[in-house]
Design a protein around this motif. Sequence first.
Motif, mmCIF file in Angstrom:
data_model
loop_
_atom_site.group_PDB
_atom_site.id
_atom_site.type_symbol
_atom_site.label_atom_id
_atom_site.label_comp_id
_atom_site.label_asym_id
_atom_site.label_seq_id
_atom_site.Cartn_x
_atom_site.Cartn_y
_atom_site.Cartn_z
ATOM 1 N N GLU A 153 0.896 -1.296 0.373
ATOM 2 C CA GLU A 153 0.295 -0.078 0.632
ATOM 3 C C GLU A 153 0.619 1.635 -0.013
ATOM 4 O O GLU A 153 1.901 1.197 0.284
ATOM 5 C CB GLU A 153 -1.126 0.527 1.732
ATOM 6 N N GLU A 154 0.177 2.491 -1.159
ATOM 7 C CA GLU A 154 1.252 3.666 -0.773
ATOM 8 C C GLU A 154 0.674 4.407 0.477
ATOM 9 O O GLU A 154 -0.259 4.422 0.719
ATOM 10 C CB GLU A 154 0.148 4.258 -2.642
ATOM 11 N N ILE A 155 1.951 5.210 0.772
ATOM 12 C CA ILE A 155 1.810 5.366 2.466
ATOM 13 C C ILE A 155 2.705 6.662 1.881
ATOM 14 O O ILE A 155 3.556 6.835 1.720
ATOM 15 C CB ILE A 155 2.411 4.861 3.474
ATOM 16 N N ILE A 156 1.585 7.848 2.590
ATOM 17 C CA ILE A 156 2.477 9.533 2.334
ATOM 18 C C ILE A 156 2.842 10.001 3.446
ATOM 19 O O ILE A 156 2.544 10.272 4.275
ATOM 20 C CB ILE A 156 1.570 10.332 1.376
ATOM 21 N N GLU A 157 4.196 10.008 3.398
ATOM 22 C CA GLU A 157 5.094 10.824 4.812
ATOM 23 C C GLU A 157 4.951 11.786 4.543
ATOM 24 O O GLU A 157 6.044 12.351 3.687
ATOM 25 C CB GLU A 157 6.591 10.101 5.060
ATOM 26 N N LYS A 158 4.235 12.601 5.692
ATOM 27 C CA LYS A 158 4.239 14.034 5.278
ATOM 28 C C LYS A 158 4.727 14.381 7.243
ATOM 29 O O LYS A 158 3.497 14.474 8.182
ATOM 30 C CB LYS A 158 2.746 14.966 5.203
ATOM 31 N N PRO A 159 6.243 14.767 7.659
ATOM 32 C CA PRO A 159 6.145 15.545 8.845
ATOM 33 C C PRO A 159 5.956 16.834 8.855
ATOM 34 O O PRO A 159 5.602 17.544 7.928
ATOM 35 C CB PRO A 159 8.175 15.709 8.575
ATOM 36 N N SER A 160 5.834 17.137 10.088
ATOM 37 C CA SER A 160 4.996 18.549 10.467
ATOM 38 C C SER A 160 6.109 19.709 9.850
ATOM 39 O O SER A 160 7.489 19.108 10.680
ATOM 40 C CB SER A 160 4.880 18.642 11.867
ATOM 41 N N PRO A 161 5.391 20.833 9.919
ATOM 42 C CA PRO A 161 6.988 22.129 10.123
ATOM 43 C C PRO A 161 8.034 22.520 10.898
ATOM 44 O O PRO A 161 7.534 21.704 12.537
ATOM 45 C CB PRO A 161 5.850 23.094 9.487
ATOM 46 N N ILE A 162 9.023 22.998 10.683
ATOM 47 C CA ILE A 162 9.878 23.530 11.521
ATOM 48 C C ILE A 162 9.291 24.582 11.699
ATOM 49 O O ILE A 162 9.647 25.278 10.542
ATOM 50 C CB ILE A 162 11.396 23.083 11.047
ATOM 51 N N THR A 163 9.501 25.210 12.839
ATOM 52 C CA THR A 163 9.056 26.613 13.323
ATOM 53 C C THR A 163 10.970 27.147 13.621
ATOM 54 O O THR A 163 11.326 26.926 14.727
ATOM 55 C CB THR A 163 8.327 26.622 14.860
ATOM 56 N N ALA A 164 10.487 28.624 13.252
ATOM 57 C CA ALA A 164 12.096 29.261 13.306
ATOM 58 C C ALA A 164 11.666 30.397 13.826
ATOM 59 O O ALA A 164 10.535 31.515 13.331
ATOM 60 C CB ALA A 164 13.008 29.049 11.989
ATOM 61 N N VAL A 165 12.363 31.129 14.531
ATOM 62 C CA VAL A 165 12.183 32.933 14.810
ATOM 63 C C VAL A 165 13.215 33.692 14.802
ATOM 64 O O VAL A 165 14.607 32.774 13.982
ATOM 65 C CB VAL A 165 12.403 32.750 16.622
ATOM 66 N N ILE A 166 12.996 34.237 13.404
ATOM 67 C CA ILE A 166 14.069 35.267 13.026
ATOM 68 C C ILE A 166 14.015 36.641 13.551
ATOM 69 O O ILE A 166 12.660 37.049 14.109
ATOM 70 C CB ILE A 166 14.106 35.300 11.177
ATOM 71 N N LYS A 167 15.094 37.658 14.014
ATOM 72 C CA LYS A 167 15.513 38.357 14.356
ATOM 73 C C LYS A 167 15.991 39.018 13.872
ATOM 74 O O LYS A 167 17.530 38.798 13.510
ATOM 75 C CB LYS A 167 16.112 38.724 16.268
ATOM 76 N N VAL A 168 15.876 40.319 13.502
ATOM 77 C CA VAL A 168 17.147 41.360 12.692
ATOM 78 C C VAL A 168 16.934 42.748 13.353
ATOM 79 O O VAL A 168 15.740 43.013 13.592
ATOM 80 C CB VAL A 168 16.489 41.215 11.020
ATOM 81 N N PHE A 169 18.198 42.833 13.052
ATOM 82 C CA PHE A 169 19.036 44.023 13.986
ATOM 83 C C PHE A 169 18.888 45.218 12.941
ATOM 84 O O PHE A 169 20.590 44.790 12.131
ATOM 85 C CB PHE A 169 20.033 43.430 15.367
ATOM 86 N N VAL A 170 18.258 46.519 12.855
ATOM 87 C CA VAL A 170 18.445 47.592 12.040
ATOM 88 C C VAL A 170 19.651 48.263 12.378
ATOM 89 O O VAL A 170 19.535 49.003 13.176
ATOM 90 C CB VAL A 170 17.284 47.863 11.520
ATOM 91 N N PRO A 171 20.643 48.841 11.590
ATOM 92 C CA PRO A 171 21.259 49.768 12.484
ATOM 93 C C PRO A 171 20.815 50.893 12.636
ATOM 94 O O PRO A 171 19.927 51.685 11.869
ATOM 95 C CB PRO A 171 23.180 50.120 11.396
ATOM 96 N N GLU A 172 21.068 51.784 13.276
ATOM 97 C CA GLU A 172 20.182 53.430 13.625
ATOM 98 C C GLU A 172 20.790 54.154 11.923
ATOM 99 O O GLU A 172 19.761 55.298 12.144
ATOM 100 C CB GLU A 172 20.785 53.860 14.595
ATOM 101 N N THR A 173 22.042 53.674 12.152
ATOM 102 C CA THR A 173 22.469 55.180 10.401
ATOM 103 C C THR A 173 23.728 54.152 9.750
ATOM 104 O O THR A 173 24.243 53.277 10.321
ATOM 105 C CB THR A 173 23.343 56.426 10.703
ATOM 106 N N THR A 174 24.308 54.714 8.992
ATOM 107 C CA THR A 174 24.882 53.922 8.058
ATOM 108 C C THR A 174 26.160 54.198 8.852
ATOM 109 O O THR A 174 27.397 53.073 8.398
ATOM 110 C CB THR A 174 25.033 54.706 6.329
#
Length: 452
Positions: A153-174
Motif C-alpha cells: 500500500e502507498e503511504i505518504i510521509e508528511k512530517p510536521s513543519p519546523i518553526t524558526a524565529v528570525i530576529k533582525v537588528f537594523v543599524p540606526e544609521t549607515t
Amino acid sequence: MLKGKKISLPLFLFISFYFSLTHCSSDNSSNNSNSNNLEIVCSEDNPQIFKVVEIQPNRLWTDTGIILKKGYDVVVEIDDDRTFGKDEVSFSNPVIFAGQDAVILKVGESGVPQPVGKIYRFTAASEHENQKIFLGWNSIEPLVRKKQSESGEEIIEKPSPITAVIKVFVPETTKTVRRTALLAPVNNFWTDETNPRFYWDAVDNAIRYIFQISDYPDFRRIIETVEISASGGQANPVSVVGGGTQQNVQFNLREGIYWWRVKVQVNLGRSLNPVPVWSCWSEPFRLGVELGTPPQPPQFLSPTTLDVFKPGDTINFEFTTQDDPSFVFWRMRHVVSECDQQPSINPNDPNSGNPTPWHIFRVKLGEGNIKEIPKLIGYYKYENLERGNHLFRVEVKDANDQTGVGIRNSDFRVSVGCEEESQQSATQPSQGQQSGGGQNQPGGGGQSQPSR
C-alpha cells in the motif's frame, strides 16, 4: 559544492594573505592602544524585525518574506532537534557536509546555502541588498515522500513543519554598523590554494580594520592579527602593498582549518572632532586549506579488547578522528564468520561488509582544551550479536576525496560465543552462523585503533 567558488568583488575591501605559522603572533589583543575607545553594544534584545516562520515540508525552500539591507544583523533560532537532520549524508545535497534533511539557509535565489543548526547568525552585505532570506531542507526533494508498506500500500510521509524565529537588528544609521559583513572565502569553503584572498564589505567613515585568523573557532589562540588603515598606507605587523581602499597583505597558509573575523573602527563625529567607535567582531567564517592529506585513521574509545560479549548482546562503538579542512565523514562495515574461520573485508568490493551510508561527525571532544585541537567523535550501535567471529571496520574520508583513494580505516575484532563452543566435546559439530542478522543503528562518538 562550495569548493572553488569564485567571487568577483572589485568594489569591496580585500586583503590577500599568505600566512606561515613561522610568523605567528602571540599578541591576542585586538584593540592594542585603543582599548579606551567606545564600542558598539551588539545586544540581541529588542530586534527591529521579529518574525516566526514555519519551514514547510512540502517544498524545498520557504520564503521568509524578510528583505535585507546592508548592515542588517540577522539571528535565526530553531528550538527543534530536527534542525540537524539525519546523520547520513548525501553528496548530491545542497550542503554536503550537513546531515540529510537538515535545515539550511540562503540569501537570495542563488545564494550559497549554509546549515542553520539551533542558532545561525550573519550580517547582510551590500551584495545582499534587497535580497530575501530563504529557509529550506538539505535535500534534493521535499520531505513529503511516497513509500510503500509491507502490504504494497502507498503511504505518504508528511512530517510536521519546523518553526524558526528570525530576529533582525537594523543599524540606526549607515555610520553605526554593528558588524562588517564577511564576503569571501565563503563560510565553510575549502580551497587547495595557499594564498586565498579575504574580502569583506567596506564601511562608511571607517578609520581602520582589524583582521584576525585563528585555528580555533572561539579564537582562544590567534595566529595573526593585522591592522589596516582605511585610508591606505599602514598595516601592522607587515607592510601594505597598494593603497586607497584596497589593501593587500601577504603571508603563507599551511594545510589546516582556520577561522577569520574582522572588526572596524568608525568615526561617528566630524573630521575636526572625531568620535572613534569600534564595531563588534564579525561573525567568524570557517576556511579549510585542503592540500590532499587524507584524514587520520579513527581511534576506538569503546569497546576495548577486554570487553566480553555473548550472543544477543548490543555493542556500542565510540570512535574519534581529527577534523579535516574539507570536513570528514564515517561509515561502518561488518562481517561475521563461523567460529573456526576468520572474517575479512575486500577493500576493492564496495559492497563487502554491507557498508552503511556515510555519516557526519556531529560531536566534538575536548573543545575546552587549549593545548589540543578538538577531535570529532562518532557513535555506532549494533544489536543482537550473532555467535561467531566478528570484524567491524570504521572508515573515514573527506569531502574533497571523490574517488575514495584517501579512505582510512580501523578494525575491531571480537569473538562471540566461540569460547563456549570450544569447551564442548570435540565430536560435537559447530553451531556457528554466517554473517547477516543483527540490527545496526548509527549513533555518534568515540576513538579507534588504526588497522594500518
